[in-house]
Design a protein around this motif. Structure first.
Motif, mmCIF file in Angstrom:
data_model
loop_
_atom_site.group_PDB
_atom_site.id
_atom_site.type_symbol
_atom_site.label_atom_id
_atom_site.label_comp_id
_atom_site.label_asym_id
_atom_site.label_seq_id
_atom_site.Cartn_x
_atom_site.Cartn_y
_atom_site.Cartn_z
ATOM 1 N N ASN A 25 0.840 -1.015 0.140
ATOM 2 C CA ASN A 25 0.060 0.071 0.068
ATOM 3 C C ASN A 25 0.839 1.236 -0.186
ATOM 4 O O ASN A 25 1.919 1.433 0.864
ATOM 5 C CB ASN A 25 -0.954 -0.058 1.235
ATOM 6 C CG ASN A 25 -1.802 1.134 1.196
ATOM 7 O OD1 ASN A 25 -1.293 2.372 1.828
ATOM 8 N ND2 ASN A 25 -2.863 1.139 0.790
ATOM 9 N N VAL A 26 1.005 2.088 -1.242
ATOM 10 C CA VAL A 26 1.632 3.305 -1.275
ATOM 11 C C VAL A 26 0.996 4.646 -1.053
ATOM 12 O O VAL A 26 1.353 5.438 -0.790
ATOM 13 C CB VAL A 26 2.125 3.269 -2.788
ATOM 14 C CG1 VAL A 26 1.028 3.846 -3.780
ATOM 15 C CG2 VAL A 26 3.350 4.123 -2.728
ATOM 16 N N GLY A 27 -0.433 4.447 -0.674
ATOM 17 C CA GLY A 27 -1.236 5.411 -0.242
ATOM 18 C C GLY A 27 -2.261 5.990 -1.323
ATOM 19 O O GLY A 27 -2.975 6.971 -0.891
ATOM 20 N N MET A 28 -2.491 5.262 -2.139
ATOM 21 C CA MET A 28 -3.572 5.468 -2.950
ATOM 22 C C MET A 28 -5.151 4.971 -2.721
ATOM 23 O O MET A 28 -6.353 5.829 -2.620
ATOM 24 C CB MET A 28 -3.490 5.050 -4.291
ATOM 25 C CG MET A 28 -2.013 5.541 -4.997
ATOM 26 S SD MET A 28 -1.666 6.892 -5.139
ATOM 27 C CE MET A 28 0.178 6.922 -5.485
ATOM 28 N N LYS A 29 -5.085 3.793 -1.907
ATOM 29 C CA LYS A 29 -6.253 3.153 -1.215
ATOM 30 C C LYS A 29 -6.061 3.521 0.265
ATOM 31 O O LYS A 29 -4.844 3.559 0.856
ATOM 32 C CB LYS A 29 -6.408 1.878 -1.643
ATOM 33 C CG LYS A 29 -6.574 1.695 -3.407
ATOM 34 C CD LYS A 29 -6.552 0.194 -3.436
ATOM 35 C CE LYS A 29 -6.559 -0.108 -5.112
ATOM 36 N NZ LYS A 29 -6.734 -1.595 -5.535
ATOM 37 N N ASP A 30 -7.145 3.401 0.937
ATOM 38 C CA ASP A 30 -7.340 3.404 2.472
ATOM 39 C C ASP A 30 -6.451 2.492 3.081
ATOM 40 O O ASP A 30 -5.470 2.691 3.806
ATOM 41 C CB ASP A 30 -8.544 3.371 2.911
ATOM 42 C CG ASP A 30 -9.396 4.803 2.308
ATOM 43 O OD1 ASP A 30 -8.721 5.849 2.223
ATOM 44 O OD2 ASP A 30 -10.501 4.863 2.422
ATOM 45 N N GLU A 31 -6.421 1.229 2.571
ATOM 46 C CA GLU A 31 -5.760 0.315 3.489
ATOM 47 C C GLU A 31 -5.119 -0.888 2.429
ATOM 48 O O GLU A 31 -4.171 -1.517 2.608
ATOM 49 C CB GLU A 31 -6.771 -0.448 4.427
ATOM 50 C CG GLU A 31 -7.168 0.518 5.437
ATOM 51 C CD GLU A 31 -8.233 -0.142 6.494
ATOM 52 O OE1 GLU A 31 -8.582 -1.472 6.281
ATOM 53 O OE2 GLU A 31 -8.667 0.196 7.560
ATOM 54 N N SER A 32 -6.158 -1.467 1.489
ATOM 55 C CA SER A 32 -5.718 -2.390 0.639
ATOM 56 C C SER A 32 -4.561 -2.097 -0.222
ATOM 57 O O SER A 32 -4.149 -0.882 -0.466
ATOM 58 C CB SER A 32 -6.989 -2.876 -0.109
ATOM 59 O OG SER A 32 -7.272 -1.894 -1.053
ATOM 60 N N ASP A 33 -3.727 -3.282 -0.913
ATOM 61 C CA ASP A 33 -2.751 -2.975 -1.714
ATOM 62 C C ASP A 33 -3.067 -2.268 -2.790
ATOM 63 O O ASP A 33 -4.128 -2.488 -3.673
ATOM 64 C CB ASP A 33 -2.155 -4.311 -1.970
ATOM 65 C CG ASP A 33 -1.491 -5.162 -0.752
ATOM 66 O OD1 ASP A 33 -1.244 -4.461 0.157
ATOM 67 O OD2 ASP A 33 -1.413 -6.290 -1.269
ATOM 68 N N ASP A 34 -2.074 -1.327 -3.296
ATOM 69 C CA ASP A 34 -2.462 -0.435 -4.512
ATOM 70 C C ASP A 34 -1.014 -0.185 -5.163
ATOM 71 O O ASP A 34 -1.276 0.736 -6.092
ATOM 72 C CB ASP A 34 -2.922 1.092 -4.118
ATOM 73 C CG ASP A 34 -2.098 1.824 -3.113
ATOM 74 O OD1 ASP A 34 -0.602 1.219 -2.993
ATOM 75 O OD2 ASP A 34 -2.548 2.544 -2.387
ATOM 76 N N VAL A 35 -0.151 -1.012 -5.231
ATOM 77 C CA VAL A 35 1.146 -0.938 -5.832
ATOM 78 C C VAL A 35 1.790 -2.389 -5.907
ATOM 79 O O VAL A 35 1.579 -3.123 -5.106
ATOM 80 C CB VAL A 35 2.144 0.039 -5.411
ATOM 81 C CG1 VAL A 35 2.591 -0.427 -4.056
ATOM 82 C CG2 VAL A 35 3.291 0.157 -6.212
ATOM 83 N N MET A 36 2.103 -2.602 -7.355
ATOM 84 C CA MET A 36 2.415 -3.897 -7.767
ATOM 85 C C MET A 36 3.844 -3.697 -7.987
ATOM 86 O O MET A 36 3.872 -2.856 -9.323
ATOM 87 C CB MET A 36 1.519 -4.770 -8.461
ATOM 88 C CG MET A 36 1.990 -6.347 -8.766
ATOM 89 S SD MET A 36 3.292 -6.266 -10.238
ATOM 90 C CE MET A 36 2.134 -5.775 -11.585
ATOM 91 N N VAL A 37 5.062 -4.358 -7.910
ATOM 92 C CA VAL A 37 6.214 -4.247 -8.570
ATOM 93 C C VAL A 37 6.669 -5.929 -9.105
ATOM 94 O O VAL A 37 6.466 -6.758 -8.110
ATOM 95 C CB VAL A 37 7.393 -3.775 -7.794
ATOM 96 C CG1 VAL A 37 8.689 -4.030 -8.569
ATOM 97 C CG2 VAL A 37 7.085 -2.546 -7.456
ATOM 98 N N LEU A 38 6.708 -5.950 -10.167
ATOM 99 C CA LEU A 38 7.099 -7.314 -10.726
ATOM 100 C C LEU A 38 8.293 -7.249 -11.398
ATOM 101 O O LEU A 38 8.575 -6.332 -12.246
ATOM 102 C CB LEU A 38 6.174 -7.626 -11.877
ATOM 103 C CG LEU A 38 6.315 -9.256 -12.343
ATOM 104 C CD1 LEU A 38 4.707 -9.927 -12.650
ATOM 105 C CD2 LEU A 38 7.204 -9.427 -13.354
ATOM 106 N N ALA A 39 9.348 -8.114 -11.133
ATOM 107 C CA ALA A 39 10.624 -7.998 -11.759
ATOM 108 C C ALA A 39 11.275 -9.521 -12.005
ATOM 109 O O ALA A 39 10.805 -10.469 -11.488
ATOM 110 C CB ALA A 39 11.693 -7.630 -10.684
ATOM 111 N N ALA A 40 12.025 -9.375 -13.235
ATOM 112 C CA ALA A 40 12.632 -10.500 -13.659
ATOM 113 C C ALA A 40 14.284 -10.395 -13.252
ATOM 114 O O ALA A 40 14.618 -9.541 -12.726
ATOM 115 C CB ALA A 40 12.919 -10.642 -15.227
#
Length: 406
Positions: A25-40
């Motif tokens: 959670n980066v702060g866009m939503k109140d509580e639930s996850d709102d950022v995803m990073v996917l890396a190789a």
């Protein structure tokens, strides 16, 4: 090739070998996850297909630049904020997000693809991205230690009711390669792209130029055959990374696996249209060519009257005839040669009896309704054909979008 859809939203799907992800959670939503990073775990072959909106987001424009050389190592998606029409600050925020992800992954900023989705015209909260990634920087190995694609799919949702994932496998020189896709999208969906973001990963080995060809070809008959409400988003994108960890594969087999994953996600997106209760699949065949078939099929699936008839279980097949008739530029369509079917039941030109209409009403109560049209311009086995995917139109769609920012 084997494939596994994710009709069960609770099912866990792992990313292919050599990929890891992070959700928070980066702060866009109140509580639930709102950022995803996917890396190789290495610089990978990469390709992308993006919205053609004149108001395309800064994230789209940056990703188009970064994927142009056919290479990338990471993807980041922020949900609940589109970062569109936010001026120079929005441009700086997008570039900064790519920079912070690059530092976390250990790659160059131009090897990061950026997605953002949500409300238009609202800047990211000041300092939120830096504050969040400062915390992650303290333990970077812990930030990217998951392969849970379902968690990644959950973090990118906006009005979606459940995460969307799909996977398929294909034989490779190393035994077996995997294709895994995640997607979000529920409303404002119509090509070009359709409102959606999808991130697809594979450990198959493929050259960047061939990946680009294959991805575009698959998108044409899946994601770009999707429509919920005829509105094209500013932030749509489908991006794919191939890290080659499983070795070489037959390109046709890989395209088949990618097609299965993309079609599965397309159907999930259509069925999860905002307020939707019914998946509508429309196939037009016997056309002059595939392009004509697509235009006719889209006219049907996009018709509010067809959508509401399906929702209301109203056996008013005349609305399909109306939608075909709107294609007035298609002067080689002759109503006397057209055939319309719902499921297995022909409704035109066969005159519907009361019993037949009752059967049609019962069919319209199905979770999935198939409408097929033979235009009779060419024989159905050699003429143009195309299938599109959409959903019914409900009062809940109006309510969701009337209250979207409030």
């Amino acid at each position: 090739m084997t494939s596994t859809g994710a009709g069960n939203a609770a099912a866990s799907v792992d990313l292919p070998a050599g990929f890891a992800c992070h959700a928070g959670n980066v702060g866009m939503k109140d509580e639930s996850d709102d950022v995803m990073v996917l890396a190789a775990d290495r610089v990978s072959a990469a390709a992308g297909v993006f919205t053609k909106s004149l108001f395309a987001a800064s994230s789209v424009r940056l990703s188009q630049i970064n994927v142009a050389d056919g290479q990338a190592q990471a993807v980041v998606v922020v949900s609940k904020n589109a970062n569109v029409a936010t001026g120079e600050q929005g441009e700086r925020d997008t570039a900064n997000l790519a920079q912070r992800v690059a530092e976390l992954v250990g790659c160059a900023p131009d090897q990061v693809l950026v997605g953002s989705t949500g409300v238009i015209g609202v800047p990211y909260p000041e300092g939120a991205v830096d504050k969040y990634f400062d915390r992650l920087a303290e333990e970077p190995s812990q930030a990217l230690n998951s392969r849970d694609a379902t968690a990644a799919a959950t973090a990118i949702m906006t009005t979606d009711t459940h995460p969307k994932t799909a996977s398929a496998t294909v034989p490779s020189g190393g035994g077996e390669a995997t294709v895994v896709g995640i997607a979000k999208g529920s409303g404002m969906i119509e090509p070009d792209m359709a409102t959606m973001i999808s991130v697809i990963t594979t450990d198959a080995e493929i050259a960047p130029d061939r990946l680009d060809v294959v991805l575009r070809r698959v998108c044409d008959v899946t994601f770009n055959a999707l429509s919920v409400d005829t509105d094209t988003s500013t932030n749509d994108m489908v991006v794919m990374l191939a890290n080659g960890a499983a070795g070489a594969v037959d390109e046709a087999e890989l395209e088949s696996a990618l097609g299965a994953v993309s079609l599965d996600l397309t159907r999930q997106l259509a069925f999860d249209g905002e307020g939707a209760e019914t998946l509508i699949v429309v196939t037009a065949n016997g056309a002059r060519d595939d392009a004509q078939a697509k235009r006719v099929a889209k006219a049907i699936v996009n018709s509010p009257l067809v959508k509401t008839a399906v929702h209301g279980r109203d056996p008013n097949w005349g609305r399909v005839a109306m939608a075909i008739g709107k294609c007035s530029d298609e002067t080689d369509i002759d109503p006397d040669r057209v055939r319309i079917r719902f499921g297995d039941q022909e409704v035109y030109p066969t005159l519907a009896t009361p019993e037949a209409l009752a059967e049609l009403e019962a069919y319209l109560a199905s979770d999935e309704v198939l409408i097929s049209v033979d235009l009779g311009i060419q024989t159905s086995d050699v003429g143009g054909s195309f299938t599109v995917y959409g959903c019914d139109l409900t009062d809940q769609y109006v309510r969701i979008n009337a209250d979207y920012t409030t």
